[in-house]
Design a protein around this motif. Structure first.
Motif, PDB file in Angstrom:
ATOM      1  N   ASP A 533       0.414  -1.145   0.262  1.00  0.00           N
ATOM      2  CA  ASP A 533       0.530   0.363   0.140  1.00  0.00           C
ATOM      3  C   ASP A 533       0.732   1.122   0.330  1.00  0.00           C
ATOM      4  O   ASP A 533       0.188   2.221  -0.729  1.00  0.00           O
ATOM      5  CB  ASP A 533      -1.019  -0.126   1.249  1.00  0.00           C
ATOM      6  CG  ASP A 533      -2.085  -1.297   0.518  1.00  0.00           C
ATOM      7  OD1 ASP A 533      -2.948  -1.649  -0.535  1.00  0.00           O
ATOM      8  OD2 ASP A 533      -2.564  -1.738   1.859  1.00  0.00           O
ATOM      9  N   THR A 534       2.099   1.426   0.591  1.00  0.00           N
ATOM     10  CA  THR A 534       2.783   2.268   0.842  1.00  0.00           C
ATOM     11  C   THR A 534       4.131   2.293  -0.058  1.00  0.00           C
ATOM     12  O   THR A 534       4.643   1.352  -0.582  1.00  0.00           O
ATOM     13  CB  THR A 534       3.553   2.547   2.153  1.00  0.00           C
ATOM     14  OG1 THR A 534       4.065   1.545   2.464  1.00  0.00           O
ATOM     15  CG2 THR A 534       2.163   2.563   3.087  1.00  0.00           C
ATOM     16  N   GLU A 535       4.654   3.380  -0.528  1.00  0.00           N
ATOM     17  CA  GLU A 535       6.076   2.856  -1.233  1.00  0.00           C
ATOM     18  C   GLU A 535       6.531   2.673  -0.640  1.00  0.00           C
ATOM     19  O   GLU A 535       8.287   2.201  -0.952  1.00  0.00           O
ATOM     20  CB  GLU A 535       5.664   4.564  -1.855  1.00  0.00           C
ATOM     21  CG  GLU A 535       7.018   4.992  -3.244  1.00  0.00           C
ATOM     22  CD  GLU A 535       6.910   3.854  -4.941  1.00  0.00           C
ATOM     23  OE1 GLU A 535       7.780   4.290  -5.238  1.00  0.00           O
ATOM     24  OE2 GLU A 535       5.942   3.723  -4.268  1.00  0.00           O
ATOM     25  N   GLU A 536       6.797   2.829   0.685  1.00  0.00           N
ATOM     26  CA  GLU A 536       8.108   2.811   1.167  1.00  0.00           C
ATOM     27  C   GLU A 536       8.179   1.038   1.353  1.00  0.00           C
ATOM     28  O   GLU A 536       9.761   0.976   1.370  1.00  0.00           O
ATOM     29  CB  GLU A 536       8.275   3.653   2.979  1.00  0.00           C
ATOM     30  CG  GLU A 536       9.117   3.357   3.987  1.00  0.00           C
ATOM     31  CD  GLU A 536       9.013   3.621   5.180  1.00  0.00           C
ATOM     32  OE1 GLU A 536      10.065   3.369   5.937  1.00  0.00           O
ATOM     33  OE2 GLU A 536       8.148   4.413   5.006  1.00  0.00           O
ATOM     34  N   GLU A 537       6.807   0.918   1.775  1.00  0.00           N
ATOM     35  CA  GLU A 537       6.920  -0.567   1.726  1.00  0.00           C
ATOM     36  C   GLU A 537       7.064  -1.180  -0.063  1.00  0.00           C
ATOM     37  O   GLU A 537       8.472  -2.600   0.015  1.00  0.00           O
ATOM     38  CB  GLU A 537       5.724  -1.435   2.130  1.00  0.00           C
ATOM     39  CG  GLU A 537       5.224  -0.926   4.167  1.00  0.00           C
ATOM     40  CD  GLU A 537       4.388  -1.535   4.442  1.00  0.00           C
ATOM     41  OE1 GLU A 537       3.760  -2.294   4.786  1.00  0.00           O
ATOM     42  OE2 GLU A 537       2.667  -1.070   2.743  1.00  0.00           O
ATOM     43  N   ASN A 538       6.866  -0.734  -0.504  1.00  0.00           N
ATOM     44  CA  ASN A 538       7.945  -1.583  -1.832  1.00  0.00           C
ATOM     45  C   ASN A 538       8.882  -1.163  -2.152  1.00  0.00           C
ATOM     46  O   ASN A 538       9.593  -2.119  -2.860  1.00  0.00           O
ATOM     47  CB  ASN A 538       6.079  -0.746  -3.137  1.00  0.00           C
ATOM     48  CG  ASN A 538       5.500  -0.704  -3.271  1.00  0.00           C
ATOM     49  OD1 ASN A 538       4.562  -1.894  -3.301  1.00  0.00           O
ATOM     50  ND2 ASN A 538       4.444   0.437  -3.314  1.00  0.00           N
ATOM     51  N   LYS A 539       9.392   0.251  -1.902  1.00  0.00           N
ATOM     52  CA  LYS A 539      11.011   0.555  -1.998  1.00  0.00           C
ATOM     53  C   LYS A 539      11.545  -0.467  -1.620  1.00  0.00           C
ATOM     54  O   LYS A 539      12.935  -1.347  -1.563  1.00  0.00           O
ATOM     55  CB  LYS A 539      11.328   1.516  -1.780  1.00  0.00           C
ATOM     56  CG  LYS A 539      10.532   2.769  -3.157  1.00  0.00           C
ATOM     57  CD  LYS A 539      11.283   4.026  -2.654  1.00  0.00           C
ATOM     58  CE  LYS A 539      10.574   4.921  -3.748  1.00  0.00           C
ATOM     59  NZ  LYS A 539      11.990   4.192  -4.949  1.00  0.00           N
ATOM     60  N   ASN A 540      11.298  -0.557   0.266  1.00  0.00           N
ATOM     61  CA  ASN A 540      12.363  -2.409   0.595  1.00  0.00           C
ATOM     62  C   ASN A 540      12.207  -3.339  -0.036  1.00  0.00           C
ATOM     63  O   ASN A 540      13.189  -4.627   0.549  1.00  0.00           O
ATOM     64  CB  ASN A 540      11.616  -1.339   2.482  1.00  0.00           C
ATOM     65  CG  ASN A 540      11.265  -0.255   3.009  1.00  0.00           C
ATOM     66  OD1 ASN A 540      12.638   0.317   2.771  1.00  0.00           O
ATOM     67  ND2 ASN A 540      11.069   0.017   3.861  1.00  0.00           N
ATOM     68  N   PHE A 541      10.610  -3.264  -0.027  1.00  0.00           N
ATOM     69  CA  PHE A 541      10.753  -4.979  -0.674  1.00  0.00           C
ATOM     70  C   PHE A 541      11.761  -5.144  -2.037  1.00  0.00           C
ATOM     71  O   PHE A 541      12.225  -6.087  -1.703  1.00  0.00           O
ATOM     72  CB  PHE A 541       9.635  -5.007  -0.982  1.00  0.00           C
ATOM     73  CG  PHE A 541       9.453  -6.276  -1.870  1.00  0.00           C
ATOM     74  CD1 PHE A 541       9.091  -7.587  -1.131  1.00  0.00           C
ATOM     75  CD2 PHE A 541       8.641  -7.110  -3.146  1.00  0.00           C
ATOM     76  CE1 PHE A 541       8.977  -8.826  -1.933  1.00  0.00           C
ATOM     77  CE2 PHE A 541       8.153  -8.058  -3.239  1.00  0.00           C
ATOM     78  CZ  PHE A 541       8.490  -8.957  -2.618  1.00  0.00           C
ATOM     79  N   ILE A 542      12.055  -4.063  -2.875  1.00  0.00           N
ATOM     80  CA  ILE A 542      12.949  -3.913  -3.448  1.00  0.00           C
ATOM     81  C   ILE A 542      14.258  -4.457  -2.861  1.00  0.00           C
ATOM     82  O   ILE A 542      15.236  -5.024  -3.635  1.00  0.00           O
ATOM     83  CB  ILE A 542      12.361  -3.722  -5.094  1.00  0.00           C
ATOM     84  CG1 ILE A 542      11.060  -3.530  -5.373  1.00  0.00           C
ATOM     85  CG2 ILE A 542      13.118  -2.869  -5.647  1.00  0.00           C
ATOM     86  CD1 ILE A 542      10.829  -2.186  -6.357  1.00  0.00           C
ATOM     87  N   LYS A 543      14.221  -3.638  -2.101  1.00  0.00           N
ATOM     88  CA  LYS A 543      15.505  -3.110  -2.035  1.00  0.00           C
ATOM     89  C   LYS A 543      16.506  -4.406  -1.091  1.00  0.00           C
ATOM     90  O   LYS A 543      17.272  -5.280  -1.054  1.00  0.00           O
ATOM     91  CB  LYS A 543      15.944  -1.911  -0.709  1.00  0.00           C
ATOM     92  CG  LYS A 543      17.271  -1.504  -0.506  1.00  0.00           C
ATOM     93  CD  LYS A 543      17.629  -0.780   0.251  1.00  0.00           C
ATOM     94  CE  LYS A 543      19.228  -0.346   0.615  1.00  0.00           C
ATOM     95  NZ  LYS A 543      19.747   0.837   1.158  1.00  0.00           N
ATOM     96  N   GLU A 544      15.457  -5.465  -0.494  1.00  0.00           N
ATOM     97  CA  GLU A 544      15.574  -6.198   0.339  1.00  0.00           C
ATOM     98  C   GLU A 544      15.657  -7.740  -0.699  1.00  0.00           C
ATOM     99  O   GLU A 544      17.215  -8.461  -0.819  1.00  0.00           O
ATOM    100  CB  GLU A 544      14.460  -6.621   1.518  1.00  0.00           C
ATOM    101  CG  GLU A 544      14.388  -5.740   2.397  1.00  0.00           C
ATOM    102  CD  GLU A 544      13.905  -6.096   3.403  1.00  0.00           C
ATOM    103  OE1 GLU A 544      12.698  -7.203   3.492  1.00  0.00           O
ATOM    104  OE2 GLU A 544      13.329  -5.355   4.399  1.00  0.00           O
TER     105      GLU A 544
END
Length: 682
Positions: A533-544
Motif C-alpha cells: 500500500d505504501t511506497e516505502e514498503e514497495n521500495k524496501n521489498f525491492i531493496k531487500e
C-alpha cells in the motif's frame, strides 16, 4: 571432542529436557513456550530412537506420513497463527522484549529434524544446550533480554567453526553421502524412500516420484543425458578442462530422485562423483529464505520469509570478521577437494502456487548499518570461495520441469517441457547468429514496451575495434542454460539509460507487481512496484529481495530471448506467470541487475561458433577488479523478462544513424529470424 564425550553431553541434555516437562520453575507467560519447545525436542529424541532401531525399514506409508506431519505441523499455514515460529504470535504471548528472541530460538531448534535424520550428534547437542541455557535464565527471578540475546550471539559465534566448516565440506566432499546413499541404494519405485530425507513430504513429491519411476528407463536416461550433456558442453564451450574435475554438485527438489540416479551414473562416466547436500540449516549458513541444495516441500513460505533476516540478532562487525576467518579456514581445510570441484548442476521446478509475502512488522530486520555489513560480508565471502573454486575453471548447468502443483494437465505440460528442453540447437544457433550480426552493426539498442508496458530503455554497446573477428553478443543455445535460446551481452554502462517495466514477474519465488526500474548510466537510480500500500514498503521489498541491500546495482546483462516455442507453450496452458526465469528469460528480452554473466572469469577468452571473440565480458564496474576486487562484484544476478506481448519494438541504432528492427509488435521482423514466428501460428 570424541563421540563418547559428545554422547555424554547429549544424554545430560536429553534427561534435563525431559525433566522440564514436569517443572513449573519458569513464570508465565514463558512457561508454556518452554514446555511446548521441550515437547518438540522430546518428540525428536523419540524419532531418533526409532530411526536407530530401523523403523524406516518397517514402517508403512501411513505411519511415515503421520510422523512427517507431526514434525512439521506447528509451522504449517493452518497452525502458524498460534505458532511460536510466528514472530507476531511470539510477541503477543511473550512480549516485545522477548518475542523475537524466543521465536528465533524456536526456529533454530526446528533444525533438530535434520540433525536427527542425519544423526548429527554435535548439532543436536549444542542446540539442546542453547535451549537449556536460556531456560536457566528464565528460572531466575528476573531475566534481561540482553542476557538472552548474548546467549544466542555466542552460540552462533562460538560454534560457527563447526557449523560453517561442515557446510563448506558438504559443498565439495562426495564422502558426505547421506542423500546419495538414499538415491542410489533405495527402491525408488517405493515412495516410502522419500521419508528417509527428513524433509517435509506432500502428495506432490510422491506423485512426481511415481510419475518418473513409471517412465521407461530409456526415457529417464534421455532426460538425464540432456542434463548431464549440458554440464559437459558448458566446459567445452568455454574451453575449460572438465577432466581436471572430480565432483559435481547436484541440486533438486524431492521427487526427482529417479532422474537424479541416472544423472549420477552418467556423471560418473565423466569421472565426476556426486556432491549432494540439502539446503542449509543453522542461521549462520542460511542466505535469507533462499534454498540452495536439495529440499522437500516448503511447509510454509511465510514462516521462512518471516525469519529471513534473523541474522540481525547477531550481525555486527566482529561477527562478520569471525565468519570470514572461519570461512577461510574451512576452505583451506578442504582446498584439495575444492580445487577439483566442477560446480553445480541444478534441476529446478515451476508451477508451484505463487507466493506473495506479507510483511511481518514483528520479524527481525537489518538496520542500515547491518545491511552494509551484509553486503561487505557477501562480497568478501565471494572472493574467498573464488580463490578455492576458481570461476575460470568451473561451470554449471540448469534445467527445469513442471511441478505436480501446476495442475490437472501436469503430465501433458511435463512432456511438452521435455520437448522444449531438446529443441534443435543447430537451428537456433543459425537464427541467433542473424540477430547477433545485426546487433553488432549498432552502437545502441532501443527497447520499447506496448499494451501498457512503460519500458523505454536504451542499451549502450561496447565498441568493436575489429568487427571481423569480434562480437558483443554470445550465441547461447542449450548448454549451461537449458532450454535454448538467447543472445546476450554485458552492456556498456555509460549511456545506458531509461526505464524497465513489467506488469508481473516472479523472481526467486517472489511475485513483483508493476515493477519499474530506472537506470542512469547503467546503474539503478530508482525503483518501485505495486505489491504494498505504501511506497516505502514497495521500495524496501525491492531493496531487500532484488538489490540484496545494495544502494544500487549495475545492469549486468542485456539479452534477447528467441524461444517462441516456450512462450506459446506458456500461453497455451496459461502458465506464463509460473515459468522459472530459466525458461521465462528465453521468451522475450531480459535484463539482469547485478554482476555480469562472466563474473570472476572475465579474462578467460570466449568465442562464438563462428570463431569471433566475445569482447563484452566486462563493464565499468567489473573492471574495477584490477584495482580493488571488493568494488567489482555484488554477488547477485537477477534476470527480469519482458514478455513478447508487452514488447513494442527492439531496434538497433547503427553508427551511421540508421535503424535495424529485430522485433516489432511482439514479432521477429529481422531477415533470418522468420522461423521463430512459426510458433505463434501453431
Amino acid at each position: 571432542m570424541n563421540d563418547e564425550l559428545m554422547l555424554e553431553r547429549f544424554t545430560l541434555m536429553k534427561d534435563r529436557i525431559q525433566e522440564i516437562q514436569g517443572e513449573d520453575l519458569v513464570k508465565d507467560p514463558y512457561r508454556e513456550f518452554f514446555k511446548k519447545t521441550a515437547a518438540f525436542l522430546i518428540q525428536m529424541i523419540e524419532v531418533r530412537e526409532k530411526l536407530q532401531k530401523g523403523w524406516l525399514d518397517t514402517a508403512n506409508i501411513r505411519e511415515l506420513e503421520a510422523n512427517n506431519q507431526a514434525m512439521y505441523q506447528d509451522i504449517l499455514p493452518k497452525q502458524y497463527e498460534t505458532s511460536y515460529g510466528n514472530p507476531t504470535y511470539a510477541k503477543q504471548m511473550l512480549g516485545e522484549e522477548f518475542g523475537q528472541l524466543l521465536s528465533f530460538l524456536y526456529t533454530e531448534i526446528r533444525d533438530m529434524i535434520v540433525f536427527v535424520y542425519e544423526e548429527r550428534l554435535f548439532d543436536m547437542t549444542v542446540v539442546m544446550e542453547l535451549f537449556i541455557q536460556i531456560y536457566n535464565l528464565f528460572e531466575e527471578e528476573t531475566v534481561s533480554a540482553k542476557d538472552v540475546k548474548e546467549a544466542i550471539y555466542w552460540y552462533i559465534s562460538d560454534y560457527s567453526d563447526e557449523m560453517v566448516g561442515r557446510r563448506v565440506r558438504e559443498g565439495v566432499d562426495p564422502d558426505l553421502d547421506f542423500a546419495t546413499n538414499i538415491i542410489m541404494n533405495q527402491d525408488l519405485t517405493d515412495p516410502r524412500y522419500l521419508y528417509r530425507f527428513g524433509e517435509y513430504v506432500t502428495e506432490n513429491e510422491i506423485r512426481m516420484s511415481q510419475f518418473l519411476s513409471s517412465m521407461p528407463k530409456e526415457q529417464l536416461e534421455a532426460m538425464a543425458r540432456t542434463f548431464t550433456e549440458g554440464y559437459r558442453t558448458g566446459f567445452a564451450a568455454t574451453n575449460k578442462d572438465i577432466s581436471k574435475k572430480k565432483s559435481v554438485n547436484i541440486r533438486f527438489q524431492l521427487g526427482f530422485e529417479p532422474m537424479v540416479k541416472e544423472a549420477v551414473l552418467q556423471f560418473e562416466e565423466m569421472g565426476l562423483k556426486p556432491v549432494i547436500y540439502r539446503s542449509a540449516v543453522h542461521r549462520v549458513n542460511k542466505k535469507q529464505h533462499h534454498r540452495i541444495g536439495y529440499y522437500g516441500a516448503i511447509p510454509n513460505p511465510q514462516f521462512e520469509y518471516d525469519h529471513k533476516d534473523d541474522q540481525a540478532l547477531c550481525l555486527d562487525h566482529e561477527f562478520v570478521q569471525r565468519r570470514l576467518r572461519v570461512l577461510q579456514v574451512a576452505y583451506e581445510q578442504v582446498k584439495d577437494l575444492a580445487g577439483v570441484h566442477g560446480g553445480p548442476a541444478c534441476i529446478e521446478t515451476f508451477g508451484e502456487t505463487p507466493f506473495v509475502p506479507k510483511r511481518n512488522p514483528d520479524a527481525c530486520t537489518l538496520s542500515a548499518h547491518q545491511q552494509k555489513l551484509q553486503v561487505s560480508y557477501d562480497n568478501e565471502a565471494g572472493q574467498i570461495v573464488n580463490r578455492y573454486i576458481k570461476g575460470e575453471e568451473r561451470s554449471f548447468t540448469i534445467i527445469a520441469y513442471p511441478s505436480v502443483e501446476i495442475g490437472s494437465r501436469f503430465e501433458e505440460i511435463f512432456r511438452e517441457t521435455v520437448k522444449l528442453n531438446n529443441l534443435d540447437n543447430q537451428l537456433y544457433r543459425q537464427i541467433q547468429q542473424s540477430v547477433i550480426d545485426a546487433l553488432d552493426e549498432g552502437e545502441k539498442v532501443h527497447i520499447e514496451g506496448m499494451n501498457g508496458n512503460e519500458t523505454n530503455l536504451t542499451i549502450c554497446l561496447h565498441e568493436l575495434k575489429h568487427p571481423e573477428r569480434e562480437t558483443n553478443f554470445e550465441n547461447c543455445v542449450a548448454d549451461v542454460n537449458i532450454p535454448v535460446g538467447e543472445v546476450f551481452t554485458s552492456p556498456k554502462l555509460t549511456g545506458t539509460n531509461g526505464t524497465l517495466a513489467v506488469s508481473k514477474v516472479f523472481l526467486k519465488g517472489l511475485e513483483y507487481q508493476n515493477l519499474k526500474i530506472r537506470f542512469q548510466d547503467g546503474m539503478i537510480a530508482d525503483y518501485t512496484c505495486g505489491n504494498f500500500d505504501t511506497e516505502e514498503e514497495n521500495k524496501n521489498f525491492i531493496k531487500e529481495n532484488l538489490l540484496y541491500h545494495h544502494d544500487t546495482l549495475p545492469l549486468g546483462e542485456f539479452a534477447i530471448g528467441t524461444n517462441t516455442t516456450a512462450y506459446v507453450m506458456a500461453k497455451k496452458y496459461d502458465i506464463g506467470h509460473l515459468l522459472p526465469i530459466l525458461i521465462a528469460e528465453k521468451t522475450g528480452p531480459h535484463f539482469a541487475v547485478g554482476d555480469t554473466c562472466y563474473s570472476w572469469s572475465e579474462d578467460t577468452p570466449m568465442y562464438n561458433p563462428d570463431g569471433k571473440e566475445i569482447i563484452a565480458r566486462d563493464n565499468e564496474v567489473s573492471i574495477l577488479r584490477k584495482e580493488d576486487v571488493s568494488k567489482a562484484y555484488f554477488g547477485c544476478h537477477t534476470d527480469i523478462t519482458i514478455p513478447y506481448d508487452e514488447l513494442g519494438a527492439i531496434w538497433v541504432e547503427r553508427r551511421d544513424g540508421g535503424r535495424i528492427f529485430i522485433i516489432e509488435n511482439g514479432k521477429f521482423v529481422l531477415k533470418g529470424t522468420e522461423p521463430l514466428n512459426e510458433a505463434f501460428a501453431s
